[in-house]
Design an enzyme around this catalytic site. Structure first.
Site, short mmCIF file in Angstrom:
data_model
loop_
_atom_site.label_atom_id
_atom_site.label_comp_id
_atom_site.label_asym_id
_atom_site.label_seq_id
_atom_site.Cartn_x
_atom_site.Cartn_y
_atom_site.Cartn_z
N GLU A 93 -6.31 -3.36 -0.25
CA GLU A 93 -6.62 -4.33 1.16
C GLU A 93 -7.93 -4.91 0.01
O GLU A 93 -7.87 -6.14 0.52
CB GLU A 93 -6.61 -4.00 1.69
CG GLU A 93 -5.57 -3.01 2.45
CD GLU A 93 -5.09 -1.89 2.49
OE1 GLU A 93 -5.33 -1.19 1.63
OE2 GLU A 93 -3.97 -1.49 3.07
N THR A 133 0.84 -1.49 0.44
CA THR A 133 0.15 -0.39 0.26
C THR A 133 1.10 1.13 -0.17
O THR A 133 1.78 1.01 0.19
CB THR A 133 -0.75 0.21 1.20
OG1 THR A 133 0.14 0.05 2.43
CG2 THR A 133 -1.37 -0.92 1.12
N LYS A 154 -12.63 19.75 9.81
CA LYS A 154 -14.01 20.32 10.93
C LYS A 154 -13.75 21.80 10.92
O LYS A 154 -12.63 22.39 11.54
CB LYS A 154 -13.31 19.25 11.65
CG LYS A 154 -14.88 18.90 12.64
CD LYS A 154 -14.09 17.33 13.80
CE LYS A 154 -16.20 16.64 13.84
NZ LYS A 154 -15.02 16.11 14.91
N TRP A 199 -18.50 18.93 9.99
CA TRP A 199 -17.86 18.44 9.19
C TRP A 199 -17.96 19.15 7.91
O TRP A 199 -19.01 19.10 7.21
CB TRP A 199 -17.97 17.26 8.56
CG TRP A 199 -17.01 16.62 10.12
CD1 TRP A 199 -16.69 16.35 11.08
CD2 TRP A 199 -17.03 14.52 9.91
NE1 TRP A 199 -16.26 15.63 11.97
CE2 TRP A 199 -16.30 14.01 11.09
CE3 TRP A 199 -16.73 13.54 8.78
CZ2 TRP A 199 -15.82 13.44 11.62
CZ3 TRP A 199 -17.32 12.13 9.60
CH2 TRP A 199 -16.00 12.66 10.70
P1 AMP Z 1 -5.25 2.46 -2.43
O1 AMP Z 1 -5.08 1.13 -1.80
O2 AMP Z 1 -3.74 2.86 -2.90
O3 AMP Z 1 -5.77 2.24 -4.10
O4 AMP Z 1 -6.35 3.99 -2.24
C1 AMP Z 1 -7.71 2.92 -1.63
C2 AMP Z 1 -8.45 4.68 -1.43
O5 AMP Z 1 -8.53 5.69 -2.31
C3 AMP Z 1 -9.53 5.06 -0.88
O6 AMP Z 1 -9.62 4.27 0.50
C4 AMP Z 1 -9.53 6.08 -0.99
O7 AMP Z 1 -9.58 6.59 -0.08
C5 AMP Z 1 -9.55 5.84 -2.44
N1 AMP Z 1 -10.38 6.05 -3.14
C6 AMP Z 1 -10.91 5.04 -4.10
N2 AMP Z 1 -11.60 4.95 -5.30
C7 AMP Z 1 -12.25 6.15 -4.60
C8 AMP Z 1 -13.55 6.72 -5.43
N3 AMP Z 1 -14.39 6.42 -5.92
N4 AMP Z 1 -13.88 8.23 -4.52
C9 AMP Z 1 -12.86 8.74 -3.75
N5 AMP Z 1 -11.60 7.95 -3.16
C10 AMP Z 1 -11.17 6.42 -3.51
#
Ligand code: AMP
Length: 547
Positions: A331, A186, A444, A449
C-alpha cells in the site's frame, strides 16, 4: 498567485525517455529463464517498450485497460513496465507463488485483457486460462521458436513475434499525472485480495525518494541486483529509480539460489542488492562454507520482514557490506522507512549503532507516520510507547481498486486521512521506527505484550539456527505464552534446553519462550514472509509443557 513554472506532468514515459537519451548505453543484464545471460541497454529497453506500445494500440486496448504479467525479474518484464504504463495502460503484476485459484480470482477482478508470462509459469496459465474470459491475448515471454505447439492455450503468441511486428517509433501520450499506471494485489490473509492502484505521479515521487542518499542512494555508478521481485510492488520501485539515475540493472530471472545470486553479483560487479531476509539467508549459507567474498557489493537493503541482527553482523563483519533495514508495504509503493544513521550516531560504539540499525528506520521525506493506542490517541515518540502505526503521503493508497474492503483511511481532527498499516511499532525521539509485530501476531502474556520479532531475533543469532518463528499459545493462567518454532542449520546439534538457556540474559525472564519446537521448515507466503497462520494451524494440537 500561482508560481510561473512549467506544469509538466510526472509520467513514467519521461523516465524511459530520459534513460534512453542520457544513459542509452547503460547496461541491463538478465539471467533468462532459458538459462543464458542476456545483455541489452537502456536504449534497447526504450526501443522495445515502444514496440509494445504500438502492439497494444494495434490490439485497440483503451486507456486504463489492464495488461498483466506473470514473470520473473528480466529485461522483457522491464520493457513491459515502461511500454504498458507509458502508453496509458495499467501494468498488473501477478505473484506466481499464489494458488491458481487466487490467480484466477485476481485476473478476473482486475479484468486483465492481455497476460504476458514466463514459460516457467505455463502450468499456471494452463490451469487458469479457461476461467479468465476477459483475457483476449495470451503472450509467452519467449522467442517464436520456443513456443510450444501443444500448450492448449488458444492463440498463444510469442512475445518476440508479437513486438517485432511493430515499429519502435512511438510518441508517448501526454496524460494527467494522476492516471493509473500499475497495480499490485496485497497478499492479505483474510478476505479477498485487494489491489493498490499506483499512479504515474505516485510512482515518480517514490522513485525520486527511493534514490536519495539516505534511502537507497542509487546513482549512475551503481550496478543493482533487485532480488525483490518485479511481480510484487514493482521490485520496491528499483526499475523506476534505475531509469531515473541511469544505474545498471542485473536481473536474476528465476534462479534465486545462493550460488546463482552470488555468481551474478560477482560477474556483473553488483554494488547494491535488495531482497527479503530469506533470500539473503540462502546467499550467506552458500558463501560461508565456500570461503567466498564480495569484490564490489557495498550495501544491501533488506526488508519485507524483520532483518535478524545476526544477518546484519554477518554482512558487515564477514563481508564488509552495509545492511540497510527498510520497512514498507504494498500500500506504500512500498517504501516507508529506511534505516541509515545520522551524523551524531557515527561516534557511538558498534554496539550502540547496532541497536539503531536493527530498527526499521526513519520516515522518508513524503511519508508521515504516527503511532496511536486503541482509542486512537497519539503515543509519544520515546522509543518505548508502542501503538498502531498509521501513515500518510503521496505514495500511500487512499483506497483500493474497485473500493474493495471499503474506505481504509482513518481521519484525524484536521480531516487528514491516515492509512492504518496493521503493524505495531515504537518511534524514538530521533524518529526511528521499530516494528514490534503485526497487530495480529502480537503475543499477550499476563496483560503484557511480547514482541515475537525480538524472540525470533535472539534465536536467529544462535549459530545452529537457520530460521525461527515465534507464536503465542493459549495458556490457562497467562492467557498466552510464546513458543519458538526453529529450523536447525544442516548438521547443527542444538537442543531445546540449550536454546532456552541461550535466551537467559538476552531478554526479560518472563519473555523467554516456554518451549522450542524443532520443525523441518517454516511455512512461507507468496512474498517470502513467514505464514504464522499456517504455522499455528500446523501446531494446533501442540500442548504447552507449562500449561
Ligand atoms: P506486503 O504488503 O506484502 O509487502 O507486506 C507488508 C508488511 O510486511 C508490513 O506491514 C510489515 O508487517 C511487514 N514488513 C515489511 N518490512 C518489514 C521489516 N523491515 N520488518 C518487519 N516487518 C516488515
Amino acid at each position: 498567485m500561482f508560481g510561473l513554472m512549467q506544469n509538466q506532468p510526472l509520467l513514467i514515459s519521461s523516465l524511459i525517455d530520459f534513460a534512453q537519451r542520457h544513459h542509452g548505453d547503460g547496461e541491463i543484464v538478465s539471467r533468462r529463464v532459458e538459462g543464458d545471460i542476456h545483455r541489452t541497454t537502456w536504449a534497447g529497453i526504450a526501443q522495445r517498450a515502444k514496440r509494445i506500445a504500438n502492439g497494444l494500440d494495434a490490439w485497440k486496448l483503451q486507456a486504463s485497460d489492464r495488461v498483466a504479467t506473470l514473470a520473473w525479474n528480466g529485461y522483457r518484464h522491464l520493457e513491459l513496465y515502461f511500454g504498458v504504463s507509458g502508453s496509458e495502460r495499467v501494468l498488473h503484476t501477478i505473484n506466481p507463488r499464489l494458488h491458481p485459484d487466487q490467480v484466477t480470482w485476481i485476473i478476473n477482478h482486475a479484468e486483465d485483457q492481455v497476460l504476458c508470462f514466463d514459460m516457467t509459469f505455463l502450468p499456471i496459465i494452463q490451469a487458469v486460462h479457461a476461467k479468465c474470459p476477459t483475457v483476449k491475448h495470451w503472450v509467452a515471454l519467449c522467442d517464436a521458436d520456443k513456443l510450444p505447439g501443444d500448450s492448449g492455450i488458444p492463440n498463444l503468441l510469442s512475445y518476440e513475434a508479437w513486438i517485432n511486428q511493430h515499429t519502435d517509433q512511438y510518441v508517448w501520450p501526454k496524460m494527467d499525472e494522476n492516471t493509473a499506471s500499475s497495480m499490485c494485489y496485497t497478499s492479505g490473509t483474510t478476505g479477498n485480495p485487494k489491489a493498490a492502484l499506483y499512479s504515474h505521479r505516485s510512482t515518480l515521487l517514490h522513485a525520486y525518494a527511493a534514490s536519495l542518499p539516505d534511502v537507497m542512494c542509487i546513482s549512475a555508478r551503481d550496478a543493482i541486483l533487485p532480488v525483490v521481485p518485479m511481480f510484487h510492488v514493482n521490485a520496491w520501485g528499483i526499475p523506476y529509480s534505475a531509469a531515473m539515475t541511469g544505474a545498471k540493472l542485473v536481473f536474476p530471472g528465476g534462479a534465486m539460489d545462493g550460488k546463482s545470486i552470488y555468481d551474478l553479483i560477482e560477474a556483473e560487479g553488483v554494488t547494491f542488492a535488495a531482497g527479503v531476509p530469506t533470500v539473503w539467508q540462502m546467499l550467506l549459507t552458500h558463501m560461508k562454507p565456500n570461503g567466498l567474498k564480495f569484490s564490489k557489493l557495498n550495501r544491501t537493503v533488506i526488508g519485507g520482514s524483520a532483518c535478524p541482527p545476526a544477518m546484519i553482523t554477518a554482512f558487515k563483519d564477514d563481508y564488509g557490506v552495509e545492511v540497510l533495514h527498510a520497512w514498507g508495504m504494498t500500500e506504500l509503493s512500498p517504501l516507508g522507512t529506511l534505516c541509515t544513521l545520522k551524523n551524531k550516531h557515527l561516534k557511538l560504539s558498534e554496539e550502540e549503532q547496532m541497536k539503531i540499525r536493527l530498527k526499521q528506520g526513519r520516515a522518508i521525506f513524503g511519508i508521515d507516520m504516527k503511532i496511536v493506542d486503541d482509542a486512537g490517541k497519539e503515543q509519544p515518540h520515546d522509543g518505548k510507547a508502542y501503538g498502531d502505526l498509521l501513515v500518510k503521503g503521496p505514495w500511500v493508497v487512499a483506497e483500493y481498486f474497485k473500493s474493495e474492503g471499503g474506505h481504509p483511511l482513518v481521519n484525524d481532527a484536521n480531516g487528514d486521512g491516515w492509512f492504518p498499516t496493521g503493524d505495531v511499532a515504537t518511534i524514538d525521539p530521533d524518529g526511528y521506527m521499530q516494528i514490534t509485530d503485526r497487530s495480529k501476531d502480537v503475543i499477550k502474556s499476563g496483560g503484557e505484550w511480547i514482541s515475537s520479532i525480538d524472540i525470533e531475533n535472539i534465536a536467529m543469532s544462535h549459530p545452529g539456527v537457520l530460521m525461527a518463528a515465534c507464536i503465542g499459545i493459549k495458556h490457562p493462567k497467562w492467557d498466552e505464552r510464546p513458543i519458538v518454532a526453529v529450523v536447525k542449520k544442516p548438521d547443527a546439534q542444538v537442543t531445546r534446553e540449550e536454546l532456552l538457556k541461550y535466551y537467559e540474559g538476552k531478554t526479560a525472564k518472563w519473555q523467554i519462550p516456554d518451549d522450542v519446537v524443532f520443525v523441518d521448515s517454516i511455512p512461507l507466503g507468496a512474498t517470502g514472509k513467514m505464514l504464522k497462520t499456517k504455522l499455528r494451524e500446523q501446531l494446533k494440537d501442540y500442548v504447552l509443557p507449562t500449561a
